[in-house]
Write a protein that holds these residues in place. Structure first.
Motif, short mmCIF file in Angstrom:
data_model
loop_
_atom_site.label_atom_id
_atom_site.label_comp_id
_atom_site.label_asym_id
_atom_site.label_seq_id
_atom_site.Cartn_x
_atom_site.Cartn_y
_atom_site.Cartn_z
N THR A 117 0.85 -1.19 0.00
CA THR A 117 0.00 0.00 0.00
C THR A 117 0.89 1.24 0.00
N TRP A 118 0.35 2.33 -0.46
CA TRP A 118 1.11 3.58 -0.51
C TRP A 118 1.10 4.33 0.79
N ARG A 119 0.34 3.87 1.75
CA ARG A 119 0.32 4.55 3.05
C ARG A 119 1.64 4.41 3.79
#
Length: 122
Positions: A117-119
């Motif tokens: 995920t890009w988080r």
């Protein structure tokens, strides 16, 4: 490439210069371009005089193909009292047994394992 990096680690300006052609071009990862051995000498003397110190510069991967050299490395230095560390890569072109062209690239942030995920990027 090993001799060039070793000489920087030893803070040996003359030894660095012997690895370069008279009309060399050295490009640092953050933009400066040094053309010719006299300019490289001026840069190194100014950097060391301002308190620059190479604390570690370790080649992790290297390869050669004809007149081209490549080395990945980790670099640690102290500049004006501040310690810094980054990973990077140098690509060099030889003229005989000396470096005629050297270009460095550096990571722009610490490396990390992406988890899907890009988080993860803050």
């Amino acid at each position: 490439m090993h001799s060039y990096i070793d000489a920087w680690r030893l803070h040996d300006v003359d030894a660095v210069l012997t690895t370069l052609t008279d009309d060399c071009v050295v490009i640092e990862s953050y933009g400066p371009v040094y053309r010719g051995r006299p300019r490289v000498e001026q840069w190194m003397n100014a950097w060391f005089a301002a308190g620059g110190r190479v604390d570690a510069w370790d080649i992790t991967t290297h390869a050669a193909a004809g007149e081209f050299l490549m080395a990945e490395w980790s670099f640690e230095c102290t500049w004006r009292g501040q310690a810094g560390r980054f990973e990077g890569c140098s690509i060099a072109r030889l003229d005989g047994d000396r470096i005629a062209y050297l270009r460095e690239y550096a990571t722009s942030g610490p490396l990390y394992a992406w988890t899907g995920t890009w988080r993860d990027q803050q």
